[in-house]
Design a protein around this motif. Sequence first.
Motif, short mmCIF file in Angstrom:
data_model
loop_
_atom_site.label_atom_id
_atom_site.label_comp_id
_atom_site.label_asym_id
_atom_site.label_seq_id
_atom_site.Cartn_x
_atom_site.Cartn_y
_atom_site.Cartn_z
N MET A 128 0.81 -1.22 0.00
CA MET A 128 0.00 0.00 0.00
C MET A 128 0.84 1.27 0.00
SD MET A 128 -3.36 -0.71 2.39
CE MET A 128 -4.05 0.91 1.99
N GLU A 129 2.13 1.14 0.21
CA GLU A 129 3.01 2.32 0.20
C GLU A 129 3.13 2.94 -1.19
OE1 GLU A 129 4.64 4.12 2.35
OE2 GLU A 129 5.39 2.94 4.02
N VAL A 130 3.11 2.10 -2.22
CA VAL A 130 3.55 2.54 -3.55
C VAL A 130 2.47 3.20 -4.42
CG1 VAL A 130 4.62 1.76 -5.70
CG2 VAL A 130 5.37 0.81 -3.51
N PRO A 131 1.25 2.61 -4.55
CA PRO A 131 0.30 3.13 -5.55
C PRO A 131 0.00 4.62 -5.43
CG PRO A 131 -0.48 1.07 -4.63
CD PRO A 131 0.69 1.48 -3.81
N ALA A 132 -0.21 5.10 -4.21
CA ALA A 132 -0.58 6.51 -4.03
C ALA A 132 0.53 7.45 -4.47
CB ALA A 132 -0.94 6.76 -2.56
N ILE A 133 1.78 7.03 -4.34
CA ILE A 133 2.90 7.88 -4.79
C ILE A 133 2.82 8.07 -6.30
CG2 ILE A 133 5.40 8.04 -4.96
CD1 ILE A 133 5.60 6.48 -2.36
N ILE A 134 2.56 6.99 -7.02
CA ILE A 134 2.43 7.07 -8.48
C ILE A 134 1.28 7.99 -8.86
CG2 ILE A 134 1.99 5.73 -10.57
CD1 ILE A 134 3.28 3.34 -9.13
N VAL A 135 0.13 7.83 -8.18
CA VAL A 135 -1.04 8.66 -8.46
C VAL A 135 -0.72 10.13 -8.18
CG1 VAL A 135 -3.40 9.21 -7.73
CG2 VAL A 135 -2.71 6.83 -8.04
N GLY A 136 -0.05 10.41 -7.06
CA GLY A 136 0.27 11.78 -6.70
C GLY A 136 1.14 12.46 -7.74
N ILE A 137 2.12 11.74 -8.24
CA ILE A 137 3.02 12.33 -9.26
C ILE A 137 2.26 12.61 -10.55
CG2 ILE A 137 5.04 11.87 -10.69
CD1 ILE A 137 6.10 10.16 -8.33
N ILE A 138 1.44 11.66 -10.98
CA ILE A 138 0.68 11.85 -12.22
C ILE A 138 -0.33 12.98 -12.08
CG2 ILE A 138 -0.98 10.75 -13.79
CD1 ILE A 138 0.46 8.11 -13.28
N LEU A 139 -1.01 13.07 -10.94
CA LEU A 139 -1.98 14.14 -10.72
C LEU A 139 -1.30 15.51 -10.69
CD1 LEU A 139 -4.28 12.57 -7.97
CD2 LEU A 139 -4.87 13.01 -10.36
N ALA A 140 -0.08 15.55 -10.18
CA ALA A 140 0.61 16.84 -10.05
C ALA A 140 1.13 17.35 -11.38
CB ALA A 140 1.77 16.71 -9.05
N ARG A 141 1.67 16.48 -12.20
CA ARG A 141 2.33 16.97 -13.41
C ARG A 141 2.04 16.15 -14.65
NH1 ARG A 141 6.75 17.70 -10.53
NH2 ARG A 141 7.48 19.09 -12.17
N GLY A 142 1.23 15.10 -14.53
CA GLY A 142 0.96 14.28 -15.69
C GLY A 142 2.17 13.43 -16.04
N VAL A 143 2.06 12.67 -17.09
CA VAL A 143 3.17 11.84 -17.55
C VAL A 143 3.91 12.62 -18.65
CG1 VAL A 143 3.84 9.66 -18.61
CG2 VAL A 143 1.89 9.74 -17.04
N SER A 144 5.12 13.00 -18.36
CA SER A 144 5.90 13.78 -19.33
C SER A 144 7.36 13.33 -19.31
CB SER A 144 5.82 15.27 -18.99
OG SER A 144 6.44 15.54 -17.74
N ARG A 145 8.10 13.82 -20.28
CA ARG A 145 9.51 13.46 -20.36
C ARG A 145 10.32 14.07 -19.23
NH1 ARG A 145 10.71 14.28 -26.88
NH2 ARG A 145 9.27 12.63 -27.62
N SER A 146 9.80 15.15 -18.64
CA SER A 146 10.55 15.82 -17.58
C SER A 146 10.49 15.08 -16.25
CB SER A 146 10.01 17.25 -17.38
OG SER A 146 8.65 17.22 -16.99
N THR A 147 9.56 14.13 -16.13
CA THR A 147 9.44 13.38 -14.88
C THR A 147 10.65 12.46 -14.72
OG1 THR A 147 7.04 13.39 -15.08
CG2 THR A 147 7.99 11.83 -13.53
N ARG A 148 11.31 12.59 -13.60
CA ARG A 148 12.51 11.79 -13.35
C ARG A 148 12.10 10.44 -12.75
NH1 ARG A 148 16.26 15.47 -9.78
NH2 ARG A 148 14.27 15.86 -8.75
N TRP A 149 11.61 9.56 -13.60
CA TRP A 149 11.09 8.29 -13.10
C TRP A 149 12.17 7.43 -12.46
CZ3 TRP A 149 6.20 8.02 -12.29
CH2 TRP A 149 5.30 8.72 -13.10
N GLY A 150 13.39 7.53 -12.94
CA GLY A 150 14.46 6.75 -12.34
C GLY A 150 14.68 7.12 -10.88
N SER A 151 14.70 8.43 -10.61
CA SER A 151 14.86 8.89 -9.23
C SER A 151 13.66 8.52 -8.38
CB SER A 151 15.05 10.42 -9.21
OG SER A 151 16.21 10.79 -9.93
N VAL A 152 12.47 8.60 -8.99
CA VAL A 152 11.25 8.25 -8.25
C VAL A 152 11.26 6.78 -7.86
CG1 VAL A 152 8.74 8.06 -8.41
CG2 VAL A 152 9.89 10.06 -9.35
N VAL A 153 11.56 5.91 -8.82
CA VAL A 153 11.59 4.47 -8.55
C VAL A 153 12.63 4.15 -7.48
CG1 VAL A 153 12.19 2.23 -9.55
CG2 VAL A 153 10.73 3.82 -10.82
#
Length: 309
Positions: A128-153
């Motif tokens: 339960m720790e993980v899903p909300a983090i993904i939702v929060g990031i997408i809600l804040a800025r959408g899915v874009s090239r600027s999202t540092r997914w490597g750092s997030v993961v």
Amino acid sequence: MDPVILFFVLGITAGLLRSELRLPAAVYEFVTIVLLLAIGLKGGIELAKQPLGQLLPQMVAVVVLGFVLALIAFPVLRKLGRLQRADAASIAAHYGSVSVGTYAVAVAYLGSQQVSFEEHMPLLLVLMEVPAIIVGIILARGVSRSTRWGSVVHEVFLGKGIVLLLGGLLIGWAAGPEGVLPLEPLFMDLFKGILALFLLEMGLITAAQLTGLRRYGLFLVAFGIAMPLFSAVVGTATALMLGLSLGGTVILATLAASASYIAVPAAMRISVPEANPTLSLAAALGVTFPFNVLIGIPIYHAMATWVLG
């Protein structure tokens, strides 16, 4: 009232009175590590007793639950609270995720009430720790090239909390009940004492976060109480569908009602730096954590008892 809870009351009282009381950083770090490993070990021991396939429906359900709670919280924060998009997304992620400290208090509470529960709950806690983090990031800025997914993961899956919980879970699963016996004096017998020290420091931290509530108004107070109550109802309904016991229902309701203050703030700091962390922590630590510890968990117990007859 359980003496463990009184340690939290002592901490928050001392903090409000501006006492010099403070756990040394090294002690608090040690207490946190032991607490997280103990929770993971207990779950791993139980996981070794049953096939993982039997737990799959519960694992899928709690992941979906994490997504749903964050998605419900976001429009409430935007429309009723009139918060900026980044702030609303960050707070929604906190409330879709879970609090390890609240879980530990719920475990101690059920122990004092002599109510048993499914011991694999730490596995659901990690999921339960993980899903909300993904939702929060997408809600804040959408899915874009600027999202540092490597750092997030990296932050999400290799953060201290997840590594210790998952590591303890795997050790308990690999060693089994007999293999963990030599570790019981530290991780099992002293669990409530370690939890008491943890709550003492959490009380001091909570008192420091209360100043943020004076600045941002009553909305966060109302949200910090109403959202956990609503989430607990959703968690209880989910537990009923999964056929959990009374104790398991209380634990899942508590997990749903809790708000993260470890994993999510770290992830949001990297992915949504424009969000104000004071708002999230003031609500999660200043309102929801003390509400759950002092009042919420007994309410969720009463609700589960009534629903299960």
